[in-house]
Design an enzyme around this catalytic site. Sequence first.
Site, PDB file in Angstrom:
ATOM      1  N   LYS A 116       0.810  -1.217   0.000  1.00  0.00           N
ATOM      2  CA  LYS A 116       0.000   0.000   0.000  1.00  0.00           C
ATOM      3  C   LYS A 116       0.850   1.277   0.000  1.00  0.00           C
ATOM      4  O   LYS A 116       0.472   2.267  -0.619  1.00  0.00           O
ATOM      5  CB  LYS A 116      -0.919   0.011   1.224  1.00  0.00           C
ATOM      6  N   GLU A 200      -2.829   7.198   7.908  1.00  0.00           N
ATOM      7  CA  GLU A 200      -3.538   8.164   7.066  1.00  0.00           C
ATOM      8  C   GLU A 200      -4.720   8.778   7.786  1.00  0.00           C
ATOM      9  O   GLU A 200      -5.161   8.299   8.830  1.00  0.00           O
ATOM     10  CB  GLU A 200      -3.941   7.544   5.720  1.00  0.00           C
ATOM     11  N   HIS A 235     -14.881  -3.770   7.710  1.00  0.00           N
ATOM     12  CA  HIS A 235     -14.093  -3.648   6.481  1.00  0.00           C
ATOM     13  C   HIS A 235     -14.302  -4.781   5.499  1.00  0.00           C
ATOM     14  O   HIS A 235     -13.552  -4.918   4.542  1.00  0.00           O
ATOM     15  CB  HIS A 235     -12.607  -3.480   6.794  1.00  0.00           C
ATOM     16  N   ARG A 297      -6.814  -8.017 -10.018  1.00  0.00           N
ATOM     17  CA  ARG A 297      -7.490  -9.285 -10.316  1.00  0.00           C
ATOM     18  C   ARG A 297      -8.972  -9.006 -10.527  1.00  0.00           C
ATOM     19  O   ARG A 297      -9.412  -7.872 -10.407  1.00  0.00           O
ATOM     20  CB  ARG A 297      -7.340 -10.236  -9.132  1.00  0.00           C
TER      21      ARG A 297
HETATM   22  P1  ADP Z   1      -7.685  -3.928   3.039  1.00  0.00           P
HETATM   23  O1  ADP Z   1      -6.718  -4.046   1.910  1.00  0.00           O
HETATM   24  O2  ADP Z   1      -7.173  -4.534   4.320  1.00  0.00           O
HETATM   25  O3  ADP Z   1      -9.063  -4.395   2.683  1.00  0.00           O
HETATM   26  P2  ADP Z   1      -8.287  -1.165   2.483  1.00  0.00           P
HETATM   27  O4  ADP Z   1      -7.208  -0.181   2.392  1.00  0.00           O
HETATM   28  O5  ADP Z   1      -8.863  -1.676   1.196  1.00  0.00           O
HETATM   29  O6  ADP Z   1      -7.786  -2.388   3.375  1.00  0.00           O
HETATM   30  O7  ADP Z   1      -9.443  -0.598   3.376  1.00  0.00           O
HETATM   31  C1  ADP Z   1     -10.538  -1.411   3.752  1.00  0.00           C
HETATM   32  C2  ADP Z   1     -11.688  -0.553   4.218  1.00  0.00           C
HETATM   33  O8  ADP Z   1     -11.303   0.268   5.322  1.00  0.00           O
HETATM   34  C3  ADP Z   1     -12.210   0.418   3.193  1.00  0.00           C
HETATM   35  O9  ADP Z   1     -13.141  -0.180   2.340  1.00  0.00           O
HETATM   36  C4  ADP Z   1     -12.829   1.484   4.067  1.00  0.00           C
HETATM   37  O10 ADP Z   1     -14.085   1.064   4.524  1.00  0.00           O
HETATM   38  C5  ADP Z   1     -11.931   1.533   5.267  1.00  0.00           C
HETATM   39  N1  ADP Z   1     -10.911   2.582   5.136  1.00  0.00           N
HETATM   40  C6  ADP Z   1      -9.732   2.472   4.504  1.00  0.00           C
HETATM   41  N2  ADP Z   1      -9.043   3.615   4.556  1.00  0.00           N
HETATM   42  C7  ADP Z   1      -9.805   4.492   5.251  1.00  0.00           C
HETATM   43  C8  ADP Z   1      -9.647   5.848   5.675  1.00  0.00           C
HETATM   44  N3  ADP Z   1      -8.545   6.548   5.391  1.00  0.00           N
HETATM   45  N4  ADP Z   1     -10.639   6.422   6.363  1.00  0.00           N
HETATM   46  C9  ADP Z   1     -11.755   5.733   6.684  1.00  0.00           C
HETATM   47  N5  ADP Z   1     -11.953   4.468   6.341  1.00  0.00           N
HETATM   48  C10 ADP Z   1     -11.000   3.832   5.631  1.00  0.00           C
END
Ligand code: ADP
Length: 660
Positions: A116, A200, A235, A297
Site C-alpha cells: 500500500k 492516514e 471492512h 485481479r
Molecule cells: P484492506 O486491503 O485490508 O481491505 P483497504 O485499504 O482496502 O484495506 O481498506 C478497507 C476498508 O477500510 C475500506 O473499504 C474502508 O471502509 C476503510 N478505510 C480504509 N481507509 C480508510 C480511511 N482513510 N478512512 C476511513 N476508512 C477507511
Amino acid sequence: MFSKILIANRGEIAARVIRTARRMGVKTVAVHSDADARALHVAMADEAVHIGASPVGESYLVAEKIIAAAKATGAEAIHPGYGFLSENPDFVDQVTAAGLVFIGPSAASIRAMGLKDAAKRLMEKAGVPVVPGYHGEAQEYVLLASKAREIGYPVLIKARAGGGGKGMRRVDHPDDFQDALAGARREAKAAFGDDRVLVEKYVDKPRHIEVQVFGDNFGTVVHLFERDCSAQRRHQKVIEEAPAPGMTPEMRKAMTDAAVKAAAAIAYSGAGTIEFIVDGSDGLRPDRFWFMEMNTRLQVEHPVTEMITGIDLVEWQLRVASGEPLPATQEQIRLSGHAFEARIYAEDPAKGFLPATGTLHHLAFPGDAPAGASMRIETGVRPGDAISPFYDPMIAKLVVHAASRPAALAALGAALEQTEIAGSTANVGFLAALAADADFAAGDVDTGLIGRHQETLVTAPAAGAAVVETALLAASGLDRAEASDDPWSAFAGYAHFNPIARRLKLLHGETEIAGSVSMIDGRPRVSLPLAGTVDDRGGSGRGGAAALRTVRWPGHVTVFDGAWNHDFTVPDPLASAADAAAGGSLRAPMPGLVKLVRAAVGDTVGKGQPLLVLEAMKMEHTITAPHDGQIAGIVAEGSQVADGTVLVSFEEAPALAVAG
Ligand code: ADP
C-alpha cells in the site's frame, strides 16, 4: 483464443470462469483438494486434477502442483480467480517461466500495487489523489506519532502489506496511538509477516467507491464505471451495488479519469479495480475522493458491473490474455439500470458473525427472477454439499438487476425471501434486513452504517405461535397428508375410528416446546399448551404476506419466514423408545401399522438387528433391537398399534450368544 485453460481456484469463482470458458468453446481443467473431490467446479470442468490435501497450504496455494497440473493436461493458460495465488507476482513469474499464460496482469504490475505504501507513492507521482497521510519507509514510533498529529486525528493505521482489513486500527486520540500501533503491528506480522505500517487521515463518513478498469497488451485502458461497496462489516463487503447511489456526472468523470490514469501508470493489462475512499459527509464531491489501493485481479463483486454494462468480464480476461485488443472502446461501454450483489455466507450474525460449517441439507434459490428484474446466482455448492472449515464459508452471491435502484433493491429483497438454506446457519435474514434498512434504501450509506444498525440487523424476529405450530406440524409429518389427494392416506386403516393425537417435543435454541397434532375432519390441528389451537398451518405472523415454508432434515425442522429461518431440533422418538427398552420391552413410539416383522418368538437377536417395520405418519421406521437378547413376544404383522403398545418383549436374562 486458448483451446484449454486451467482454473487455479475453487467454489463459485471457479464455476463462474468455467461457464464463460465453455460458452467460448475453451476447454477447462479444474484443480481440487481432498475436501473438494466432489465439488461443483470439479463436476463442471472438462477435466480435473487432484492437487493435495484439504488445507489450502497443501493444495490451492501450491504453485508447483498447479503448474504441473496445467502442463500434464495441456492447458495453455491459468486463470487464478480471486484470492489464493491471484495477486502473487512470484506465481506469475513461475507460470510464465513454464511457458504458460497467466490470465491477469504482469508480475511487475502486481508488484507495483502490492504494498500500500509504495502504491500510494506511485499514484501520487501519477497525479492520482491519495489519502493525506504518511506512507514513508521510516517506522519509528516517535516519527509515526508525530505524523499522526500532523495529519490530525482521527487517523487510521494500516499494514502496508494489508488485505481483508487486517492490521488496521482507527485511532481517535493521541493517547491511544501507541497501543493501536502495537496492535496493528502484531496483527500485520501474524497475517503478512511484515509489520510495517502507514498512517492516514481517517476519512469522515467514509464511502468505498471503486472503479472497474480493463487494460490490454496494446496500452489501452478503459473503465467500466463504478461500484459502491460501502455496506461493510468490519471492512468486509456485504452488499455491493453499481452504479454508486448519488453519483453525479462530475464525480464520475473525476473518479473514472483518475482510475484510468492509475492503471495506465503501471501499463495495466487485464481486469483490475481501483478502490477509492470518499468523504461522503457532504454528498459526492470531486475534491473528496482518494486512492486507497488497486486490486490486480477480478473482484468478488464483478457481477454487478457485468449486469449494468452487459459485458462478460471473464470473456474479456480470456481475450486480452490471449493477445486480442479490448473488445470495446470507452464510448461503446454503456451503463444501464442498477445492480446489487448480496454475499450469502455460512455464518451466524446473531453470534458475532461466527463462521458456520455443516451440510447444506436444503439449499434453494428463487426459481425465477423477481418481476421486472434479472437475476444471477453465483454459487459453488449444491444441496447436500458441506461447508468445510478449510475455505471461505461463502455459499452464494445473489445478483439482481433492474431499471432503477428502488426496483433492483425490491428485487433483491424478494429474492432473499425466496432463498432457503437449512443444515448450516446463514446470513440471509441479515442481508434482507440490510436491504430493507431505511438509510440503505435511501442510498445514505457509509462504511459505518452496518455497525450503527447492527443490533437491529442481526436480530431475527421471534418465532411466534404460527412458526411454532408450523414446526410442530412439519415434525409430525401430518402436513404431508395435506399434499396428497387423499387426506386420509396417512392414517389408512385406523384414523377413521381413532382420531389420533400425536404429542411432540421440539427444541428451539434452549427452549423446549411441547404440543400435539391431531387430525380432525381431515385437517391437521395443532395444539400448543399456551398459544391455543389453530386448525392448519396458518400464515406468517407478520401480516401473512409470505407463507411459512418448512423443510425437514435429519433431526431438525426449519421454518422459513420470509428471509429469516427458525431451526427446531426434533428429539428422535425412536431413539428414546430404544433407550427405554433397555429393560424388558420395546414400545411403539407413535401409532402406526406394523408392515413387516422380521423376527419370531424364541429368536436370539443382536443389538441393532432390524426386528420390524412400523409405518407411521406416512413414513416407514425400522425398529431395531436395542440390545442383544432372546425374543419373548413380538407383535403380529399387519397389526395397528397405538402409541406405547408393546411391540417386542425380551426374555429376562440376555441369552448367551450361541456359536454356530
Ligand atoms: P484492506 O486491503 O485490508 O481491505 P483497504 O485499504 O482496502 O484495506 O481498506 C478497507 C476498508 O477500510 C475500506 O473499504 C474502508 O471502509 C476503510 N478505510 C480504509 N481507509 C480508510 C480511511 N482513510 N478512512 C476511513 N476508512 C477507511
